[in-house]
Design an enzyme around this catalytic site. Structure first.
Site, PDB file in Angstrom:
ATOM      1  CE  LYS A 103       5.788 -20.279  14.861  1.00 59.84           C
ATOM      2  NZ  LYS A 103       6.366 -21.041  15.979  1.00 59.84           N
TER       3      LYS A 103
ATOM      4  CE  LYS B 289      14.989 -20.452  26.583  1.00 63.35           C
ATOM      5  NZ  LYS B 289      15.439 -21.755  27.101  1.00 63.35           N
TER       6      LYS B 289
ATOM      7  CE  LYS C 152       3.705 -18.111  23.544  1.00 69.94           C
ATOM      8  NZ  LYS C 152       3.599 -18.440  22.146  1.00 69.94           N
TER       9      LYS C 152
ATOM     10  CG  ASP D 132       2.604 -17.485  19.114  1.00 72.41           C
ATOM     11  OD1 ASP D 132       2.256 -17.918  20.232  1.00 72.41           O
ATOM     12  OD2 ASP D 132       3.466 -18.050  18.411  1.00 72.41           O
TER      13      ASP D 132
ATOM     14  CD  GLU E 261       9.690 -19.432  16.868  1.00 73.04           C
ATOM     15  OE1 GLU E 261       9.706 -20.199  17.843  1.00 73.04           O
ATOM     16  OE2 GLU E 261       8.650 -18.937  16.409  1.00 73.04           O
TER      17      GLU E 261
ATOM     18  CG  HIS F 182       7.632 -14.774  23.928  1.00 74.43           C
ATOM     19  ND1 HIS F 182       7.517 -15.173  25.243  1.00 74.43           N
ATOM     20  CD2 HIS F 182       7.193 -15.829  23.202  1.00 74.43           C
ATOM     21  CE1 HIS F 182       7.034 -16.399  25.310  1.00 74.43           C
ATOM     22  NE2 HIS F 182       6.821 -16.819  24.085  1.00 74.43           N
TER      23      HIS F 182
ATOM     24  CG  HIS G  41       8.217 -20.862  28.584  1.00 76.72           C
ATOM     25  ND1 HIS G  41       8.314 -21.741  29.635  1.00 76.72           N
ATOM     26  CD2 HIS G  41       6.932 -20.947  28.143  1.00 76.72           C
ATOM     27  CE1 HIS G  41       7.154 -22.351  29.824  1.00 76.72           C
ATOM     28  NE2 HIS G  41       6.298 -21.887  28.933  1.00 76.72           N
TER      29      HIS G  41
END
Length: 530
Positions: A377, A233, A199, A286, A267, A291, A229
């Site tokens: 972030k 999981k 991505k 992003d 994050e 996601h 990703h």
């Protein structure tokens, strides 16, 4: 739909009337789109039909061509993941050809790979295990050209024998994806191959349609794997098992019993070496499209007709088609203090490093249930939490001061971090005299397995995004991308701008109020009793 108008624009068709020179391309595109639509609406498996997944255990030997092999993603995830996969009993015979802009040779690439495994691997390797993996590695600098890459892949295939497939992993920036595809074509490496794309898949509807159309000139959709990703999981996949395998929860998985849903992925990390990429992308492109909305689809899908990739992908696409356009009034964009001072960031940058938004799904099951998404972030903690808030009882027989309602509704919480955990919180009586209630929780843990690379080798699209799915999400993002609200500042180490509380009111964000996960009890040494 606007998506079809954009596809016509990409193909150079005059939409105001008249037949252009490119009209035959549009006709071909319509035929392809109808074909895909017919495939995606088939109920799998129909009576008497063969399943679309063969279920065979055998996977042929593979040459993995890793583009961007010396980048940050390769160092942190891909090389350690390939190491675990190659040493597992599930993997086929592998040879790995790395390529990037770095001027390495085979030996220096192996040194780089050993450093990555030592720093980010989850299991310590013996010398014998490392020697086994290192023997599978070779490297070709991108400057050597397609002929050198073709030779390296051919040499690797000779070591594996007959019946060898190829898996091309594009761990490269989006703008480099199409030049890499051209290099694969020039190197004659398209046969017997599949391609994994990182991505983001485009930056808006137009670029996504253009990227998909250009990819489809070289690869069929069945050969393309757009990787997420998070969905690879074990905890994310456990959502499907939890929903559809348990008669306790499936009947209450709807607007009648669920009040709202939170998907919260803060994050602590900053940008590291990704400033150039992030400045042109931001948190929404992003993280949210690729996601958080993918996780939302797993929460919201209808029961698939079979546990098969085509059936599950179609149910996910139905969710995306039912998603209402993102209203900028229901979005909070933030930027951490000090971001504009980062090297490579414009002094007047409007790029968001944080985003929170409310989404709604316009279908029978979820009408009126808000989905709250948040990511950013430099936040207070690093978490990956999905929290389902159930409706509270319509009346309470408990007296004032009993504690009922003081700690919010009952929650089912999935932890999507590396440790697979889920928790169910509910009110129960506190031990002692009187009727005092408190929140209790049941917590469960399972183990994690590596699988996305293996799924791509098997041709299993269950955990990957389709062209239709990603284009649907960009289409619903149009209002936000065309009219984004201004970014609001927030201090690093916090939970984002204060406006997030007005966004979710009258509810509250589950984080930072999530109950702490209990650590498993340590077993006493053998021979000792607790």
């Amino acid at each position: 739909m606007r998506r079809h108008q954009v596809r016509a624009q990409v193909n150079g068709v005059e939409t105001s009337g008249g037949r252009s020179a490119a009209f035959t391309r549009l006709e071909a595109g319509i035929i392809l789109a109808v074909s895909r639509l017919n495939e995606e609406n088939i109920a799998y498996p129909a009576p008497g039909s063969r399943p679309s997944r063969s279920g065979r255990e055998y996977i042929p030997p593979h040459v993995v061509v890793l583009f961007g092999a010396t980048g940050d993603l390769a160092r942190r995830k891909l090389i350690p993941g390939l190491t675990r996969l190659s040493l597992s009993a599930l993997a086929p015979d592998l040879q790995i050809v790395g390529t990037s802009l770095a001027d390495y040779d085979d030996e220096s690439f192996r040194v780089f790979a050993r450093s990555a495994v030592d720093e980010f691997g989850t299991h310590e390797l013996t010398d014998e295990q490392w020697a086994s993996f290192a023997g599978k590695l070779r490297y070709v600098p991108q400057s050597a050209g397609p002929e050198a890459l073709e030779k390296a892949v051919s040499d690797a295939e000779r070591l594996l024998g007959a019946d060898v497939d190829r898996l091309h992993y594009l761990s490269v920036p989006p703008k480099a994806a199409l030049p890499v595809i051209d290099m694969l074509r020039n190197a004659n490496l398209l046969q017997r191959s599949r391609v994994i794309l990182e991505k983001p898949f485009g930056s808006d509807l137009y670029s996504a349609v253009r990227l998909n159309d250009q990819l489809h000139q070289t690869f069929t959709e069945s050969q393309i794997f757009r990787i997420d990703h998070f969905l690879g999981k074990e905890p994310a996949q456990n959502i499907l098992a939890f929903r559809f395998a348990n008669g306790l929860f499936e009947p209450i998985w709807s607007r009648n019993f669920i009040d709202h849903v939170q998907i919260d992925i803060p994050e602590m990390l900053g940008l590291d070496t990704r400033v150039d990429f992030y400045e042109s992308t931001g948190a929404y492109k992003d993280m949210v499209v690729t996601h958080l909305l993918q996780v939302l689809a797993f929460i919201a899908i209808e029961p698939p007709t079979a546990l098969e990739p085509a059936a599950i992908s179609e149910e996910k696409n139905k969710v995306f088609r039912s998603l209402l356009p993102i209203d900028p009034r229901n979005v909070v964009r933030g930027q951490y203090d000090g971001y504009r001072a980062e090297e490579g960031v414009a002094p007047d940058s409007d790029t968001e490093t944080f985003i929170a938004l409310k989404c709604e799904i316009d279908n029978w099951r979820w009408a009126g249930v808000p989905f709250y998404l948040r990511t950013g972030k430099r936040m207070a903690e690093g978490q990956r939490i999905v929290s389902i808030a159930f409706r509270e009882a319509p009346k309470s027989m408990f007296p004032a001061g009993s504690g009922v309602g003081s700690q919010g509704p009952d929650h089912l919480t999935f932890d999507l971090a590396d440790a697979s955990r889920l928790s169910l919180s509910f009110y129960g009586k506190r031990p002692g005299p009187g009727m005092r209630l408190d929140k209790m929780s049941m917590q469960f843990a399972t183990s994690e397995t590596e699988r996305l690379l293996l799924d791509a080798m098997r041709g299993d699209h269950t955990l990957f995004t389709t062209a239709e799915g990603i284009e649907s999400l960009w289409e619903r993002s149009d209002p936000l991308l065309e009219n984004p609200p201004p970014v609001k500042p927030y201090a690093p180490g916090t939970w984002g701008p204060n406006a997030i509380h007005q966004l979710i009111a009258p509810h509250a964000w589950r984080l930072p109020f999530e109950r702490a996960w209990r650590q498993p009890k340590q077993r006493p040494p053998q021979g000792l009793r607790p």
